[in-house]
Structures are given as structure tokens and as C-alpha cells.
Scaffold this active site. Sequence first.
Site, PDB file in Angstrom:
ATOM      1  N   ASN A 128       0.864  -1.190   0.000  1.00  0.00           N
ATOM      2  CA  ASN A 128       0.000   0.000   0.000  1.00  0.00           C
ATOM      3  C   ASN A 128       0.898   1.236   0.000  1.00  0.00           C
ATOM      4  O   ASN A 128       1.474   1.584   1.028  1.00  0.00           O
ATOM      5  CB  ASN A 128      -0.895  -0.033   1.254  1.00  0.00           C
ATOM      6  CG  ASN A 128      -1.747   1.224   1.374  1.00  0.00           C
ATOM      7  OD1 ASN A 128      -1.851   2.019   0.433  1.00  0.00           O
ATOM      8  ND2 ASN A 128      -2.358   1.415   2.532  1.00  0.00           N
ATOM      9  N   GLY A 130       5.076   1.359   4.775  1.00  0.00           N
ATOM     10  CA  GLY A 130       6.432   1.914   4.691  1.00  0.00           C
ATOM     11  C   GLY A 130       7.460   1.012   4.030  1.00  0.00           C
ATOM     12  O   GLY A 130       8.227   1.467   3.165  1.00  0.00           O
ATOM     13  N   HIS A 184      -9.554   1.599   5.032  1.00  0.00           N
ATOM     14  CA  HIS A 184      -8.273   1.742   5.745  1.00  0.00           C
ATOM     15  C   HIS A 184      -8.457   2.781   6.856  1.00  0.00           C
ATOM     16  O   HIS A 184      -9.219   3.738   6.696  1.00  0.00           O
ATOM     17  CB  HIS A 184      -7.191   2.192   4.755  1.00  0.00           C
ATOM     18  CG  HIS A 184      -5.815   2.158   5.340  1.00  0.00           C
ATOM     19  ND1 HIS A 184      -5.352   3.138   6.184  1.00  0.00           N
ATOM     20  CD2 HIS A 184      -4.819   1.244   5.228  1.00  0.00           C
ATOM     21  CE1 HIS A 184      -4.111   2.836   6.552  1.00  0.00           C
ATOM     22  NE2 HIS A 184      -3.764   1.692   5.997  1.00  0.00           N
ATOM     23  N   LYS A 195       0.032   4.348  -0.404  1.00  0.00           N
ATOM     24  CA  LYS A 195      -0.594   5.601   0.065  1.00  0.00           C
ATOM     25  C   LYS A 195      -0.282   6.697  -0.963  1.00  0.00           C
ATOM     26  O   LYS A 195      -0.253   6.400  -2.151  1.00  0.00           O
ATOM     27  CB  LYS A 195      -0.125   5.907   1.483  1.00  0.00           C
ATOM     28  CG  LYS A 195      -0.286   4.654   2.372  1.00  0.00           C
ATOM     29  CD  LYS A 195       0.022   4.848   3.814  1.00  0.00           C
ATOM     30  CE  LYS A 195      -0.171   3.515   4.551  1.00  0.00           C
ATOM     31  NZ  LYS A 195       0.004   3.619   5.974  1.00  0.00           N
ATOM     32  N   SER A 214       3.284  -1.985  10.457  1.00  0.00           N
ATOM     33  CA  SER A 214       4.726  -2.091  10.722  1.00  0.00           C
ATOM     34  C   SER A 214       5.318  -3.445  10.373  1.00  0.00           C
ATOM     35  O   SER A 214       6.193  -3.952  11.078  1.00  0.00           O
ATOM     36  CB  SER A 214       5.037  -1.722  12.180  1.00  0.00           C
ATOM     37  OG  SER A 214       4.690  -0.374  12.422  1.00  0.00           O
ATOM     38  N   GLU A 226      -5.797  -4.528  11.063  1.00  0.00           N
ATOM     39  CA  GLU A 226      -4.883  -3.393  11.070  1.00  0.00           C
ATOM     40  C   GLU A 226      -5.020  -2.607  12.365  1.00  0.00           C
ATOM     41  O   GLU A 226      -5.785  -1.629  12.422  1.00  0.00           O
ATOM     42  CB  GLU A 226      -5.219  -2.481   9.882  1.00  0.00           C
ATOM     43  CG  GLU A 226      -4.927  -3.091   8.534  1.00  0.00           C
ATOM     44  CD  GLU A 226      -3.920  -2.244   7.786  1.00  0.00           C
ATOM     45  OE1 GLU A 226      -2.972  -2.818   7.255  1.00  0.00           O
ATOM     46  OE2 GLU A 226      -4.064  -1.012   7.773  1.00  0.00           O
TER      47      GLU A 226
HETATM   48  P1  PGA Z   1       2.895   0.469   7.681  1.00  0.00           P
HETATM   49  O1  PGA Z   1       1.440   0.725   7.062  1.00  0.00           O
HETATM   50  O2  PGA Z   1       3.387  -0.837   7.117  1.00  0.00           O
HETATM   51  O3  PGA Z   1       3.702   1.645   7.230  1.00  0.00           O
HETATM   52  O4  PGA Z   1       2.732   0.391   9.150  1.00  0.00           O
HETATM   53  C1  PGA Z   1       0.524  -0.328   6.996  1.00  0.00           C
HETATM   54  C2  PGA Z   1      -0.802   0.141   6.526  1.00  0.00           C
HETATM   55  O5  PGA Z   1      -1.137   1.332   6.630  1.00  0.00           O
HETATM   56  O6  PGA Z   1      -1.568  -0.674   6.034  1.00  0.00           O
END
Ligand code: PGA
Length: 234
Positions: A8, A218, A96, A10, A198, A161
Site C-alpha cells: 500500500n 512503509g 483503511h 498511500k 509495521s 490493522e
Molecule cells: P505500515 O502501514 O506498514 O507503514 O505500518 C501499513 C498500513 O497502513 O496498512
Amino acid sequence: MPKFIIANWKSNHNLESAREWIRIVDKYLVENNIADLKVVLAPPNSLLAGLSEEIQSSKIELATQNISHLGLGSFTGEVCAKNLEGLEVKYTIAGHSERRRFFGETDQEVAVKVVLASKAGIVPILCVDEPYLNSQAQSLSAQVEKNPQNQNDIKPIIAYEPLEAIGSGKGAGIDNVIDVIKKILELFPQSPVIYGGSVDKNNVKDYLSVADGVLVGGASLETYSFIELLKGAL
Ligand code: PGA
């Protein structure tokens, strides 16, 4: 069944960097003959059309990060299922926590998104957290009841999530993930369940040992860290 690795992005990347990412990641998947992982990329909508060709000739599949709860019509800024026809989009993220938080999406709207995407043949990836897991399941049931003819087609992937794990570098503990997946499966017995928050190269294997896949923010942005994560997943 292969495990989902859903990237993802974003609001990150542009067309040039996205094409480069697909080229490098696909090369890794092909050269290493990786069949145990299903890589799905959710780029910003503006890149979807420009990536169709690359996606078609790769092992990577395409998702949108959101889909409108409305259909075709005068809804400035919205992108609905019909607008995605012809773009190789197989999945859409729905609900989300960033959409719920920054754009006020409600359980009801998210339920409509899940139904509309399913009707269009797009698999929804429905994001939930514990505080609204039950209310989201109820809203979806209510919505499905209004569309009984589509009941059998509505089989979202559910993404657990936890809010505090997203972007914090502190993924949820495995016991918590096992616990919540159990609750999710009571509500959605036919759904694959994935984890997001994460996820990185060091913890991905642990999450994949208890879930059907991961949703990665990320650590999916740079090809280097994403390929390290894929290696960690194998
Ligand atoms: P992250 O984001 O891996 O940066 O924690 C996960 C998400 O928003 O689905």
C-alpha cells in the site's frame, strides 16, 4: 494457497518510479521462481492506467487504495468501480484507518464499498481494527441483506490493522494477532485474513505463520526494502 503481500503506497511515488519498482520487483519474482507469494500493488489512482501494461506482463497484481461508495455520476473527486474498468484492477482496499480518520468514512460507507467492489468483480480488502470489528461486520451483513442476489460473491479479504501498529514501527504482538484473527474468522468464516501494521523484513515471517498475508506500507516503498521483505517472507 500463496500468501498475499500487499504493498500500500498511500500518496507516494510517480509514474516513472512506479514503473521502475514493478520492473525490479517482477524481475526478482521471476528469477527466483516465487510461487508462494502473491504480490499486489496498491499505487495512487493517478498511476493505474499508466501501469496497466507493465502489470499485464508481470507477476504482480493491481489494487486501488479506495473505491467510491457511490456509482457513476456527479461526485467530484470520487473513483467508482465502473471508472476502473479496463485497468487490470483486481483488488481494492476498503476502509483503511487513514480513510476512516482523515476522510470520515463510516462502517456503513465501507460496507457499501465492499458490496459495490464485489459486484464489479473486484476483491475488497476490508480493513478492520478491534474497536469496530463487530460494528463493521454488522454493517456489512445489513448491506449484504439488501443485495441477497450478490451474497455468494461477497467474500472480502479481511485485513487486521491495529491503529497503533500502523506506521509506528511497533507491530502487534503475535498472540494478539492470533486472538483477533480468531474473532475475525468467527464473523467472516470464508475470508482469508491478513495482518497489517509495521510489517518489515524481520517480522514478516512470524505474521505469515498465523495469517494469509500482510499489508505493507512503509517497507513497500523502496524496492530494496520490499525485496528484503519478500526474502524474509520465504
Ligand atoms: P505500515 O502501514 O506498514 O507503514 O505500518 C501499513 C498500513 O497502513 O496498512
